[in-house]
Design a protein around this motif. Sequence first.
Motif, PDB file in Angstrom:
ATOM      1  N   ILE A  35       0.862  -1.174   0.000  1.00 10.99           N
ATOM      2  CA  ILE A  35       0.000   0.000   0.000  1.00 10.99           C
ATOM      3  C   ILE A  35       0.899   1.224   0.000  1.00 10.99           C
ATOM      4  CG2 ILE A  35      -1.772   1.281   1.271  1.00 10.99           C
ATOM      5  CD1 ILE A  35      -2.718  -1.366   2.455  1.00 10.99           C
ATOM      6  N   PRO A  36       0.774   2.116  -1.004  1.00  6.93           N
ATOM      7  CA  PRO A  36       1.669   3.268  -1.081  1.00  6.93           C
ATOM      8  C   PRO A  36       1.330   4.336  -0.038  1.00  6.93           C
ATOM      9  CG  PRO A  36       0.038   3.358  -2.840  1.00  6.93           C
ATOM     10  CD  PRO A  36      -0.163   2.047  -2.130  1.00  6.93           C
ATOM     11  N   GLY A  37       2.287   5.217   0.200  1.00  7.43           N
ATOM     12  CA  GLY A  37       2.106   6.331   1.121  1.00  7.43           C
ATOM     13  C   GLY A  37       3.269   7.286   1.003  1.00  7.43           C
ATOM     14  N   ALA A  38       3.164   8.411   1.679  1.00  8.05           N
ATOM     15  CA  ALA A  38       4.061   9.544   1.459  1.00  8.05           C
ATOM     16  C   ALA A  38       5.539   9.171   1.495  1.00  8.05           C
ATOM     17  CB  ALA A  38       3.768  10.625   2.496  1.00  8.05           C
ATOM     18  N   GLN A  39       5.959   8.444   2.509  1.00  5.42           N
ATOM     19  CA  GLN A  39       7.398   8.191   2.683  1.00  5.42           C
ATOM     20  C   GLN A  39       7.955   7.188   1.682  1.00  5.42           C
ATOM     21  OE1 GLN A  39       5.056   7.772   5.003  1.00  5.42           O
ATOM     22  NE2 GLN A  39       5.585   8.812   6.920  1.00  5.42           N
ATOM     23  N   ALA A  81       5.416  -3.995   0.901  1.00  5.72           N
ATOM     24  CA  ALA A  81       5.872  -2.620   1.111  1.00  5.72           C
ATOM     25  C   ALA A  81       4.747  -1.819   1.744  1.00  5.72           C
ATOM     26  CB  ALA A  81       6.298  -1.994  -0.214  1.00  5.72           C
ATOM     27  N   VAL A  82       5.045  -1.171   2.865  1.00  5.16           N
ATOM     28  CA  VAL A  82       4.073  -0.334   3.574  1.00  5.16           C
ATOM     29  C   VAL A  82       4.795   0.862   4.180  1.00  5.16           C
ATOM     30  CG1 VAL A  82       2.531  -2.259   4.133  1.00  5.16           C
ATOM     31  CG2 VAL A  82       4.325  -1.608   5.750  1.00  5.16           C
ATOM     32  N   VAL A  83       4.026   1.869   4.574  1.00 10.24           N
ATOM     33  CA  VAL A  83       4.617   3.055   5.189  1.00 10.24           C
ATOM     34  C   VAL A  83       5.153   2.716   6.582  1.00 10.24           C
ATOM     35  CG1 VAL A  83       3.164   4.654   3.902  1.00 10.24           C
ATOM     36  CG2 VAL A  83       2.390   3.811   6.137  1.00 10.24           C
ATOM     37  N   PRO A  84       6.032   3.562   7.115  1.00  8.57           N
ATOM     38  CA  PRO A  84       6.571   3.304   8.457  1.00  8.57           C
ATOM     39  C   PRO A  84       5.543   3.607   9.540  1.00  8.57           C
ATOM     40  CG  PRO A  84       7.374   5.407   7.628  1.00  8.57           C
ATOM     41  CD  PRO A  84       6.618   4.764   6.499  1.00  8.57           C
ATOM     42  N   GLY A  85       5.987   3.460  10.799  1.00 11.18           N
ATOM     43  CA  GLY A  85       5.125   3.781  11.929  1.00 11.18           C
ATOM     44  C   GLY A  85       3.907   2.887  11.988  1.00 11.18           C
ATOM     45  N   ASP A 176      13.683  11.391   2.928  1.00 11.83           N
ATOM     46  CA  ASP A 176      14.470  12.225   2.027  1.00 11.83           C
ATOM     47  C   ASP A 176      15.525  11.413   1.287  1.00 11.83           C
ATOM     48  OD1 ASP A 176      15.574  11.897   4.621  1.00 11.83           O
ATOM     49  OD2 ASP A 176      16.983  13.536   4.302  1.00 11.83           O
ATOM     50  N   THR A 177      16.082  10.428   1.963  1.00  8.77           N
ATOM     51  CA  THR A 177      17.091   9.574   1.326  1.00  8.77           C
ATOM     52  C   THR A 177      16.472   8.784   0.182  1.00  8.77           C
ATOM     53  OG1 THR A 177      18.153   9.335   3.481  1.00  8.77           O
ATOM     54  CG2 THR A 177      18.861   7.827   1.759  1.00  8.77           C
ATOM     55  N   MET A 178      15.283   8.251   0.412  1.00  8.44           N
ATOM     56  CA  MET A 178      14.623   7.444  -0.599  1.00  8.44           C
ATOM     57  C   MET A 178      14.269   8.258  -1.842  1.00  8.44           C
ATOM     58  SD  MET A 178      11.246   5.004  -0.184  1.00  8.44           S
ATOM     59  CE  MET A 178      11.917   4.030   1.149  1.00  8.44           C
ATOM     60  N   ALA A 179      13.980   9.538  -1.647  1.00  4.64           N
ATOM     61  CA  ALA A 179      13.552  10.379  -2.778  1.00  4.64           C
ATOM     62  C   ALA A 179      14.727  10.972  -3.550  1.00  4.64           C
ATOM     63  CB  ALA A 179      12.664  11.503  -2.257  1.00  4.64           C
ATOM     64  N   ALA A 180      15.930  10.960  -2.956  1.00  2.49           N
ATOM     65  CA  ALA A 180      17.082  11.584  -3.607  1.00  2.49           C
ATOM     66  C   ALA A 180      17.557  10.751  -4.791  1.00  2.49           C
ATOM     67  CB  ALA A 180      18.214  11.762  -2.601  1.00  2.49           C
ATOM     68  N   GLU A 181      17.966  11.433  -5.867  1.00  2.00           N
ATOM     69  CA  GLU A 181      18.450  10.752  -7.071  1.00  2.00           C
ATOM     70  C   GLU A 181      19.958  10.583  -7.034  1.00  2.00           C
ATOM     71  OE1 GLU A 181      17.003  12.890 -10.489  1.00  2.00           O
ATOM     72  OE2 GLU A 181      15.309  11.510 -10.669  1.00  2.00           O
ATOM     73  N   GLY A 182      20.412   9.557  -7.720  1.00  3.19           N
ATOM     74  CA  GLY A 182      21.838   9.317  -7.851  1.00  3.19           C
ATOM     75  C   GLY A 182      22.089   8.291  -8.932  1.00  3.19           C
TER      76      GLY A 182
END
Length: 562
Positions: A35-39, A81-85, A176-182
């Motif tokens: 289930i997708p979510g913000a993080q 895959a699920v959101v944290p918390g 933020d780490t997950m969204a950063a490109e490299g």
Amino acid sequence: MKHTAMNNTATKKMTAGEAMIESAVANGVDTVFGIPGAQIYPLFDGIYKHNLNLIVPRHEQSAAYMAMGYAKSTGKTGTFAVVPGPGILNTTAALCTAMGNCSPILGLTGQVPSPFVGKGRGHLHELKDQAGTLRSIIKDAFAIDDPAQTAQVMNRAFDTARSGRPGPVTVEMCWDTMAAEGEFASPAPVPAAEPEPEISPDSIKSAVEMIAKARKPMIMCGAGALHASEEVTALAELLNAPVTAFRSGRGVVSEDHLLGMSAVAARQLWDDCDLLIGIGSRLEMPYLRWNNYMQYERKPSSGPQLIRIDIDPAQMEIFAPDLGIVGDSAQVCRALYDQLITRAKPNSDRLDEIAQAKAVAWNALQSVQPQMAYLDVIRQVLPRDGFYVPELSQMGFTTWVGGLPVYQPRTYVEGGFQGTLGYGFPTALGVKVANPDKAVVSVSGDGGFMFGVQELMTAAEFNIGLVCIVVNNHSYGNVRRDQEMGFGGRFSGSELKTPDFVKLAESFGVRAHRVNSPQALKPVLAKCIELNQPCLIEIQSERGLESSPWPFIHPQGPLKSA
């Protein structure tokens, strides 16, 4: 960010979240339940870009159960895959179930933005110690702090889930780490498989001496023997040794094989057994269920000599055998066979004894009604390679002791020692996703089914052709019986008001039927399996009607022959 490619592999620009999926694909993942979510949006973008089979349930707990069903029925790693918390916490009932029944599953999740980790500021979905909380339940929990280490950590997580005693593992990465490109290696690097640890030659030699002297050996299998059907069968045939299991090891040797038998039948032979060979099993049945369930023993105080074969060395300390062999069950059984082939002197009377025990047990089980009559119909209709997923229910308990014969490993997908009410239906959906061309039947009580009823929508949306049978007895049947027998019939919370399951299923777009007898179930079940579409069958049952299977689960001794 610039990341160095490993072994001169080509690189590609992507987010770290997509790199996690790149590593999952490199480790053989083709399906994700989530289930997708913000993080974790970058994870799901990676799932989309890699065109993975994405199944989106209606509750996070179901995502992990589905991954467990996928893993348990295939031996591959199931992934969710699920959101944290609160998202990952919602999966913990399934995670502890998977830990108990040795299912290799990988949970991917997020974390608060990296500047907030450990600060207690109260960011979205923040937990005090998410990885630490999870480690108290599962095999391990990993965090990817440096994107350059994504493939390395993911590979370690997959290896942990699969190796030794398989179990659930999670990997988290900050928002933020997950969204950063490299620049990341593509395809992601995967290390060569580690060789299996060496088996002690001395332990094999000692086991051969013990087995060669035994006149009435018995073999009991657990989840650690599911991949070793051929080797266990060969060893059993060499020794004329009966083979049994309680839950997870069912079908390692087919129960219609001359040597394959149910737990009830095995109890008939237990008192005369002089050697027990436990293969990938905690041996719950003889030392807990047939003994004092409330008394812990580190080493058996009675019974036959005990050899334990297990990949997990800790098991030898938790429950100490006379001889422990640490190693892969298939390799150990092969080594024993090779050394026993010239020394084994099988007892020629054993086959008659085994056949008699099986007949006595089967006849005695016929008293457990109406469960046995329904299970007989299901076994007639379900193909030999079809899957059966029980639940914590009157029908489920009856299958524990042999009410539904199992013919192939992995086709009986049980929840293990946690006894988690509500696991059956969502787990069965994962089984069916993993085995779309095989028949899959789940049987739940009305109480347990309602824990995951919303997943009827998942079945309909993704056309998951599971046949779900719901036995509606308007109660938590086992609790009600316990209250009737032990608490003077004071029914406290055990009697339920239930919906119209047929109308409910149809409102989700799922075919539905209602039956009230085994005879009526047979043609309906056959038609539903043939359709290979989501179907629900409600069995109407009176409250308190079922006979108790528990005398067969905790027997006081062998049954008397008719």
